[in-house]
Design an enzyme around this catalytic site. Sequence first.
Site, PDB file in Angstrom:
ATOM      1  N   GLU B 105       0.813  -1.215   0.000  1.00 53.65           N
ATOM      2  CA  GLU B 105       0.000   0.000   0.000  1.00 53.65           C
ATOM      3  C   GLU B 105       0.844   1.262   0.000  1.00 53.65           C
ATOM      4  OE1 GLU B 105      -0.487  -2.610   1.966  1.00 53.65           O
ATOM      5  OE2 GLU B 105      -2.315  -3.418   1.062  1.00 53.65           O
ATOM      6  N   HIS B 175     -11.492  -5.402   8.524  1.00 52.22           N
ATOM      7  CA  HIS B 175     -12.245  -5.196   7.282  1.00 52.22           C
ATOM      8  C   HIS B 175     -13.487  -4.356   7.541  1.00 52.22           C
ATOM      9  CE1 HIS B 175      -9.777  -8.755   6.415  1.00 52.22           C
ATOM     10  NE2 HIS B 175      -9.811  -8.361   5.165  1.00 52.22           N
TER      11      HIS B 175
END
Lengths: 396, 371
Positions: B105, B175
């Site tokens: 990322e 999540h």
Amino acid sequence: MIPSCIRNVAAQSSRRNMASFFFSKKSNYATEASFETKPYRLHKLNHGPSTQVTVTRDDAIELFKKLHTIRRIETAAGNLYKEKIIRGFCHLYSGQEACAVGMKAAMRPQDAVITAYRAHGWTYLMGIEPFGVFAELTGRQGGNAKGKGGSMHMYAKNFYGGNGIVGAQVPLGVGIAFAQKYINNGGVCLALYGDGAANQGQVFEVYNMAKLWDVPCIFVCENNGYGMGTSVERAAASTDYYTRGDYVPGIWIDGMDVLAVREATKFAIEHCTSGKGPIIMETMTYRYSGHSMSDPGTSYRTREEVQEVRQTRDPLTSFKERILNANLVTADEIKTIEGEIRKSVDDAVKAAKNDKEIPLSELTADIYTTCLENEIRNTTPFNPLSHARLGPAVNA
Amino acid sequence: MLSKLRTRLRSAGKKLLLSRNSNQRKHVRSAHFTYFPSERPNTIGETQKLNMYQAINHALTLALENDPRSVIFGEDVAFGGVFRCTMDLKKRFGANRVFNTPLCEQGIAGFGIGLANVGISAIAEIQFADYIFPAFDQLVNEAAKVRYRSGGTFDCGKLTVRAPCGAVGHGGLYHSQSPEAYFAHTPGLKIVVPRGAMHAKGLLLSCIDEPDPCIIFEPKILYRTAVDEVPLAHYKIEIGKAEVVRKGNTVTLVGWGTQVHVLLEVADLVQEKLNVSCEVIDLISILPWDAELVCKSARKTGRVIIAHEAPMTNGFGAEIAATVQAECFLYLEAPVQRVTGWDCPFPHIFEQFYLPDKWRCFAAVRDILKY
């Protein structure tokens, strides 16, 4: 479509059994047998582990039991997920069992391990009964993290989890290994990550730290060919993961051969504990399921590819054939073992399904050691939920 | 009537708890909210019923069509992405413009900033907002400050980061988070959160065109559940402007993303049970945020409740509460209230108790009316 490395491995997958049996006088089976592993590939090492590996009958049975139990656990977990009893995220280890079982077989009591989100098998190997794994997966109180972590967050003594963020566990592993060096317990830490996580920047940061300070860390790249839906060739400029630590020595191992993994892990532990610092092991393996339960696992690879691996490289079948051919066990014994494992896993699933969920008070438990205000803020600062501390941690 | 309701509210939680222990418990996936479709926009032109991921796909298609100097990249986006937002884009625009990145990322963000510095529209996807933290440094220290520190020589306006956020029913710790407040502390960034398909398309197209780096947090539970009549043409929704979704005069309810739908349901419930009308505001844009519209409503109603999924302490609700009390102090009938996730990690099995659902928001309305 098939990553070329997998094709290469499949091509050389015929295994030679070395016929050095020692028949015991009393019975008809061998007590020990040797096998030849696929050649290791070495990076910055003058010599590697022995390609000649020996296994006793007792060890072979133990290894087989573990391989088979993990396979059953994962199959059961997959079914529970389809029944919607396991919710959320769930990553299966089927196909990769030989990596964990081989490493665990070489680990000593003081050695630690940390892995990513494919953690069910490791949790079992590190001493949690299948019930604890299933109860965690289903969010019940008997779970080894009390049902609060779920699939990706399981822990045990010397097992630092189950981590949900890709690659984030690798620096932790180096920290754990440094601590072991610092307290001088002779232990090493195995820090596991996948071929996908191998591209995270933080992995390279800790290669450097580990080598700089000669930390007894074994970096293990479990290369299953795909980082989620992207094959290694599409994601990595160099797919020789065992060389990617540059100045950190590395070994490539057939990760489908439990004995090769065990032998290489012994070698790596020896390397680390002799003061030479870290080492990288790349275990070439394969996962049969998709990346997670929401990935059918067929959009980026062919069904034939999966079938081919199942038929030619399966870590369970190949090990079973080997020990049968070497006369270490009989087909009847295998059958009995498989039956026992099936029953014990089925029982564990049943027990987990019937286990209770934890009380709501645990929603705000174990956030801090002691909460300064003894309470966790609620909708307004004056309407709090009480904070609870349920017990000391493993490392307390 | 109120006391009756109070007992009902109290026993609702108990019943839920009891039912979870009974053997007849069904494993049904149920969302904690009911979706309120956006009204058909007044813009002329054809519309089509689309869910949010399809609307995002439309927006991305338009962006790639309109600007040949635009690319899309992220983890698995070439296959359509885990939420199907980039379906078929690679097929249509080629692997040079729609491509997978490795799982890194920080690299994705930094790479995007470089592209944007040169003037390429970089549309990056972070697979889950929970994974954005390795990219935090790049976004906060590089993207947000490029224009300022280069004295206006360079900017990073061509960068748009898409990240699915929020509760999804079963996401657990990594999540489900809503990290908008972390980024709201960064001058130089722009942050928006759509509440449905229509807004997702308009906001995404705005973000792509916006001359500042933008992060669009897409509530992932809405990808399939949020179905709107979405205009097929290119349109934009202004960044920095909130929207009064429901007019009312007694309590102002402020939320964004999924929470707007919870608040709309609360407004109905309050109307029905307490005979009081609520004004519901979708903040839409977190940074910059529309203080003017919120304060105007606060002056009218005298009561403000802010609800968001992220934990309370230093959540973005705190910023709104502080501004409202500073700007509207003499108009307020009661202190500003916040209904939020608890100050605890996002729980796996306790999600339904963590979320600021309609019952908790209703209780807050009841309390603010009694103050």
